[in-house]
Enzyme design. Sequence first.
Site, PDB file in Angstrom:
ATOM      1  N   MET A 257       0.649  -1.052   0.101  1.00  0.00           N
ATOM      2  CA  MET A 257       0.174   0.203  -0.217  1.00  0.00           C
ATOM      3  C   MET A 257       0.258   1.114   0.464  1.00  0.00           C
ATOM      4  SD  MET A 257      -2.846   1.554   0.063  1.00  0.00           S
ATOM      5  CE  MET A 257      -3.262   3.198  -0.116  1.00  0.00           C
ATOM      6  N   GLU A 258       0.867   2.250  -1.205  1.00  0.00           N
ATOM      7  CA  GLU A 258       1.925   3.622  -1.524  1.00  0.00           C
ATOM      8  C   GLU A 258       1.540   4.150   0.051  1.00  0.00           C
ATOM      9  OE1 GLU A 258      -2.766   4.027  -3.965  1.00  0.00           O
ATOM     10  OE2 GLU A 258      -1.539   2.404  -2.624  1.00  0.00           O
ATOM     11  N   HIS A 289       6.942  -0.196  -7.872  1.00  0.00           N
ATOM     12  CA  HIS A 289       5.050   0.235  -8.646  1.00  0.00           C
ATOM     13  C   HIS A 289       4.377   1.006  -6.764  1.00  0.00           C
ATOM     14  CE1 HIS A 289       0.613  -1.340  -9.250  1.00  0.00           C
ATOM     15  NE2 HIS A 289       0.404  -0.921  -7.891  1.00  0.00           N
ATOM     16  N   GLU A 290       5.106   0.494  -5.863  1.00  0.00           N
ATOM     17  CA  GLU A 290       4.505   1.341  -5.053  1.00  0.00           C
ATOM     18  C   GLU A 290       5.005   2.583  -4.983  1.00  0.00           C
ATOM     19  OE1 GLU A 290       1.719   0.757  -3.260  1.00  0.00           O
ATOM     20  OE2 GLU A 290       1.802  -0.895  -3.974  1.00  0.00           O
TER      21      GLU A 290
END
Length: 843
Positions: A257-258, A289-290
């Site tokens: 989760m970013e 990705h994050e």
Amino acid sequence: MPSLSRAESTARGASIVVVSYHVDLDLTGGAERFRSHVTIRFRAAGTETFAEVKPAKLLAVRLNDADLDPAALADNRLPLTGLAEENTLTVDAEMAYTNTGEGLHRFVDPTDGETYLYAMSFLDDVQRIFAAFDQPDLKAPVTLAVTAPAHWTVAANAELAANPAPGRWEFAPTLPIATYFFTLIAGPWHVCRDSHDGIPLGVYCRRSLAEHLDADAEEIFTVTKQCLDRFHQLFDERYPFGKYDQAFVPEFNAGAMENPGLVTFRDDYIFRSAVTDTQRELRATTIAHEMAHMWFGDLVTMRWWDDLWLNESFAEYLGTRVTAEATRFREAWTTFALRRKAWGYAADQRPSTHPVAPEQVTDAAEALLNFDGISYAKGASVLRQLVAWLGDEAFLAGLNDHFARHRFGNATLADLLDSLGTASAAPSSNGRELTDWADSWLRAAQVNTLRAEVAVDADGRYAEVAIAQTAPATHPVLRPHRIGVGRYAVDGTAERFEVDLDPKTDAGRTVLAGLAGEPAAAVLLPNDGDLTFAKIRLDPASADAVPLLLPRLADPLARALLWGEALDAATDGERPVSAVVDLIVAALPVETEVIIAEDVLTLSRALVDRYLDPLARQTALARVADACRRLLDAAEPGKSLQLAAARGLIAATTDAELLAGWLAGRDAPAGLAVDTELRWSILGRLVVLGAAGEAEIAAEAAADPSAAGAERAAKCRAARPDPAAKQAAWEIIVSNTELSNRLVEATATGFWQPEQAELTADHVARYFAEMPAAARLRTPWVADEVAKLAFPRYAVAQPTREAAAALLARDDLTPGLRRVVTDADDDLRRALVARTAVAATTA
């Protein structure tokens, strides 16, 4: 509880502006609850609105100078009336810890008894931690203070501003963030620290995983630094959120989760045992990705969940791109082509398909359903196609303009297209028009198929070559594609060129005039280079030549595309699964790319287990096991490919004596570490085969008293071919809310086994009878995952489909269960079609 609707969000977003949150949490109470105090300052254009909170007990509410009655709370809605232009809302509450990976999750490590907390506020769960205006376009700074046991470590989105007394942590205000990005971790965390380019870096894990994090910290930091550097090269805006911490937390639902300043990851990414480079690459792409979200999602946030793709599609595309460009994992696009796009293609062909950018998502509950292969893999593929079509320079210029216009604010698809259109219209760009492109690629669902049509003359030269584009009758949209076309000789040498497919001018059939008269290749590969999102089909002669070409082909991406084409053709029932097994026998033993070997074995296994009857399945698995054994013999000892081959063999073999020997320390291949995770894999297979039982599971669990060990044991217990074991597992799946999310999911994962169809036959009907009530016992995220894992996927028979249809006819299903059953039933339909086709050809 009602889910916030798009209409409600729009109205509230137009009527209030949130100025700030001041949050004070006391974590020193008991094991069930914590105290939450929040002060929200906001401006209002109207006289009434509402805030959200999900308390265990609401203690006090004060709006401006008046106390409000806590009993006014209805479900999770706190009505606020008599608003002034400037307002202050204060809410005191007792909040409940969770065991579902949402809100403030509490975990007690079975290894050492230590307690760990982490906050997961996504999608609308910050209200489980403090009262808020919980929607993505009401961004505001958050100032956090925490009281916790003095020996704990506490970290949050922002840097620590003060530690005024033991057991008290006060953090600096964040930059404006959406409520779903709020996070913290608290507990006796182990931390490694570093810095890069002026940015403080930290990596956290539980103390029981400290030695494993220490072993990998250099790799994690290296990937983090490489990605930061590459994003700073691509984007004009530097990483804006101060420190960059990454916490690996237990029992996490998502991959990561970013949260700005403190990204949270599932701690499965801290490896306890030997892993393949595929797993290390996945960790690297997840880090990238994050990090991409720091710009797409955190700096510029979607206005509402219908623009989810502005977060996930961009992070998926940029995460893969940056991993391939900046880290040692240069073949990240190969993994994407075989694994991630298979996920996207499957999701886009199911009845639940939806556009990448839907016109409207009615509420937050519907938004949760769209976190799927379309929003991630298809969206990323569409962006890769956009780069090929628009040009990288114009694409990046558009992104940078988008950031500059909307930094620390919110944006929509229209905003992004405006920035990209401006960049495309610049004198140095190609002047592509984006409105029609966006309509066909972003607003329309389903996938096209690009089929090679080849005519060869008597001299072995092409008389005509064309690429025919088709679309399903239910979604008859043909799209513009820019693709590569590869001509491959049997020895693996290739020529490649790019071509535009424009349905406006070629009516869906593009003749490749330049190939007329050229010597015919052994294999003609449409979409060589994997620039677009489209299923491909080879011409018959090319398909016949693939088993000869594949072992000689040096380019791993081209190999991945050929494997993907073969697997997809079998999935669609156009070729038998036996053809895929033939290809495995021909090519797997000489495969050199661990990613391809692992993904081929994983993706083909679903076909073997579901598309073949028991006797044909047994034959196919024996052939796959033999191919794995040959790959294992050829692999270099101690390397990733050896481990991948061993895992493949373990999963496919029925040789219990071989597996028992490995588990006992006998006859394992030289260099293969039969460590904790491999032991669980071996034991799991022995349990399914009936060659191990509760005594062996208990012994292994005693040797591995970790949280991961508990999950592996739960899966093994559910897999036991014993009626009592199945009944105990089923009760956990449908009624146990005391166990954590991960233990219930592990039980559901182990329950159904293709070898145990007769034993579990009675539970097929029980799924359809009992899952509606079970789904309402848990939060949507966990309920949907359990429903998916617990679906009787190996009961490939018409009565199963009839039971699914009867369930779907009910009007009391949760949206998530309806989606799960609809999609799983469609997978059953495909499997039945394939079995029927095989039966017809052998009759």
